[in-house]
Scaffold this motif. Structure first.
Motif, mmCIF file in Angstrom:
data_model
loop_
_atom_site.group_PDB
_atom_site.id
_atom_site.type_symbol
_atom_site.label_atom_id
_atom_site.label_comp_id
_atom_site.label_asym_id
_atom_site.label_seq_id
_atom_site.Cartn_x
_atom_site.Cartn_y
_atom_site.Cartn_z
ATOM 1 N N GLN A 145 0.731 -1.281 0.005
ATOM 2 C CA GLN A 145 0.052 0.047 -0.095
ATOM 3 C C GLN A 145 0.913 1.179 0.088
ATOM 4 N N LYS A 146 1.909 1.313 0.789
ATOM 5 C CA LYS A 146 2.855 2.397 0.726
ATOM 6 C C LYS A 146 3.515 2.586 -0.525
ATOM 7 N N GLN A 147 3.914 1.375 -1.116
ATOM 8 C CA GLN A 147 4.626 1.525 -2.165
ATOM 9 C C GLN A 147 3.897 2.095 -3.601
ATOM 10 N N ILE A 148 2.554 1.732 -3.597
ATOM 11 C CA ILE A 148 1.746 2.146 -4.801
ATOM 12 C C ILE A 148 0.597 3.181 -4.620
ATOM 13 N N GLU A 149 0.689 3.471 -3.048
ATOM 14 C CA GLU A 149 -0.039 4.681 -2.614
ATOM 15 C C GLU A 149 -1.595 4.565 -2.943
ATOM 16 N N THR A 150 -2.167 3.106 -2.916
ATOM 17 C CA THR A 150 -3.652 2.692 -3.044
ATOM 18 C C THR A 150 -4.457 3.050 -1.598
ATOM 19 N N SER A 151 -5.599 3.174 -2.034
ATOM 20 C CA SER A 151 -6.704 3.184 -0.860
ATOM 21 C C SER A 151 -7.289 1.883 -0.856
ATOM 22 N N ILE A 152 -7.511 1.214 0.550
ATOM 23 C CA ILE A 152 -8.057 0.047 0.720
ATOM 24 C C ILE A 152 -9.404 -0.020 1.513
ATOM 25 N N ILE A 153 -10.227 -0.882 0.887
ATOM 26 C CA ILE A 153 -11.343 -1.113 1.862
ATOM 27 C C ILE A 153 -11.153 -2.472 2.322
ATOM 28 N N PHE A 154 -11.152 -2.848 3.604
ATOM 29 C CA PHE A 154 -10.853 -4.317 4.092
ATOM 30 C C PHE A 154 -12.035 -4.698 4.921
ATOM 31 N N ILE A 155 -12.689 -5.913 4.093
ATOM 32 C CA ILE A 155 -13.847 -6.523 4.855
ATOM 33 C C ILE A 155 -13.205 -7.411 5.639
ATOM 34 N N THR A 156 -13.783 -7.344 7.003
ATOM 35 C CA THR A 156 -13.427 -8.645 7.896
ATOM 36 C C THR A 156 -14.331 -8.731 9.002
ATOM 37 N N HIS A 157 -14.410 -9.730 9.667
ATOM 38 C CA HIS A 157 -15.145 -9.951 10.930
ATOM 39 C C HIS A 157 -14.338 -10.157 12.189
ATOM 40 N N ASP A 158 -12.892 -10.124 11.881
ATOM 41 C CA ASP A 158 -11.883 -10.189 12.822
ATOM 42 C C ASP A 158 -11.400 -8.872 13.411
ATOM 43 N N LEU A 159 -11.857 -8.297 14.428
ATOM 44 C CA LEU A 159 -11.423 -7.174 15.085
ATOM 45 C C LEU A 159 -9.844 -7.089 15.179
ATOM 46 N N GLY A 160 -9.329 -8.488 15.565
ATOM 47 C CA GLY A 160 -7.778 -8.105 15.858
ATOM 48 C C GLY A 160 -7.041 -7.678 14.323
ATOM 49 N N VAL A 161 -7.663 -8.075 13.356
ATOM 50 C CA VAL A 161 -6.939 -7.999 11.996
ATOM 51 C C VAL A 161 -7.188 -6.293 11.914
ATOM 52 N N VAL A 162 -8.289 -5.897 12.341
ATOM 53 C CA VAL A 162 -8.772 -4.677 12.183
ATOM 54 C C VAL A 162 -7.790 -3.422 12.659
ATOM 55 N N ALA A 163 -7.397 -4.038 13.968
ATOM 56 C CA ALA A 163 -6.568 -3.005 15.053
ATOM 57 C C ALA A 163 -5.185 -2.847 14.219
ATOM 58 N N ASN A 164 -4.854 -4.151 13.461
ATOM 59 C CA ASN A 164 -3.236 -4.063 12.966
ATOM 60 C C ASN A 164 -3.331 -3.351 11.605
ATOM 61 N N VAL A 165 -4.380 -3.157 10.675
ATOM 62 C CA VAL A 165 -4.299 -2.603 9.331
ATOM 63 C C VAL A 165 -4.985 -1.481 9.239
#
Length: 342
Positions: free
Chosen positions: A199-219
């Motif tokens: 993401q840093k290299q290509i400067e894209t925006s991300i929509i991240f779908i998840t049910h795992d809040l642990g993943v959310v806290a990190n990304v």
């Protein structure tokens, strides 16, 4: 980068009209990661597939709303116009890489495909770029791997290939629909780190779908919490984890496993999600909400402003509502997040 305004989506079934998305609004900013979280059936994947215009045309209908990308409304775009956008400006990573990859084509040809179609590169240039992409996503011996088929790769490696295909044209927006669900924890961590680095290299925006809040806290930079086809709370990752306001968000945080080995079982939110064939009159979460008031059963709450970046749809935020603090176990979870114990 993207504006979703008052979006309503229905599915026409033999049982009747399922109102899957019931008026959602959100923005996506340049270079940020927006996580959309919620239980299965809350409308996360339907929302993101509508952005790519990938909903089945036979039984789905966008009844109302706008999805603005580059000041153009995707809802009103033709299939021909969408084919120019998909893969070039907006790309998607799905849950299961085996359903995204063609088993009859070599991995190299599949990575080259968007480069040949959208970037108009020659075959030799596309091949060089595909090799570079395989190196970028951490696949060893890319010259050998280019000639292999998906079944010759492990699950984690297949997901890396899917990421390489999605990033081939350096899209403005990348939608990741639970991209690590089918992977083990170690590979999951590697894929998430890879996505953050790319993401840093290509400067894209991300929509991240998840049910795992642990993943959310990190990304994530910001988090939208969905329930019953609506966004019930949205804010920065710190606001959602350290100052959640909606009882549903409290329930999601409570149900997360922690490193505390003394816990015998995880918290479960009582009840079931609403039947969207017949959506409730008031707050959809009211039947499962221990703090529900009479008004929750009669009237849908608006989005109350907590800060310039934090909003939640709960009558508990009304000035006349009784003051309710998050339960003690939620407050304990907030401290655990702060200390990195979850």
């Amino acid at each position: 980068m993207l504006e979703v305004k008052d979006l309503h989506i229905s599915f026409h079934t033999f049982a009747g009209e399922v109102q899957a998305i019931r008026g959602i609004n959100f923005d996506l900013y340049e270079g940020e990661t927006l996580a959309i979280v919620g239980e299965s059936g809350s409308g996360k994947s339907v929302t993101t597939k509508s952005i790519m215009k990938l909903l089945p045309t036979s039984n789905s209908e966008i009844k109302k709303g706008e999805i603005l990308f580059k000041d153009k409304d995707i809802v009103r775009s033709t299939e021909k116009e969408m084919q120019k956008i998909r893969g070039k400006d907006i790309s998607m990573i799905f849950q299961d890489p085996m359903t995204s990859l063609n088993p009859t084509m070599t991995v190299g040809k599949q990575i080259m495909e968007p480069l040949l179609k959208h970037q108009r590169l020659g075959k030799n240039e596309a091949k060089k770029r595909a090799l570079h992409l395989l190196e970028l996503v951490g696949i060893p011996k890319p010259e050998v791997r280019m000639k292999q088929y998906p079944h010759q790769f492990s699950g984690g490696m297949r997901q890396r290939v899917v990421i390489a295909i999605a990033l081939a044209c350096a899209p403005k927006i990348l939608i990741a629909d639970e991209p690590t669900t089918a992977l083990d924890v170690t590979i999951q961590g590697q894929i998430l780190d890879l996505m953050k680095e790319l993401q840093k290299q290509i400067e894209t925006s991300i929509i991240f779908i998840t049910h795992d809040l642990g993943v959310v806290a990190n990304v994530a930079d910001r988090v939208a919490v969905m329930y019953g086809g609506k966004i019930v709370e949205i804010g920065t990752v710190d606001e959602i984890f350290y100052n959640p306001q909606h009882p549903y968000t409290w329930g999601l945080i409570s149900s997360m496993p922690s490193l505390d080995e003394t816990e015998d079982e995880l918290y479960v939110i009582p009840g079931s999600p609403p039947d969207l064939l017949n959506p409730p009159k008031g707050d959809a979460f009211a039947p499962r909400n221990a703090y529900a008031m009479k008004i929750d059963l009669e009237q849908e709450p608006p989005m109350f402003k907590i800060s310039n970046t934090h909003y939640a749809a709960t009558w508990l935020l009304h000035p006349d509502a009784p003051k309710v603090e998050p339960p003690a176990d939620i407050q304990e979870r907030m401290h655990m997040f702060a200390k990195g114990e979850i």
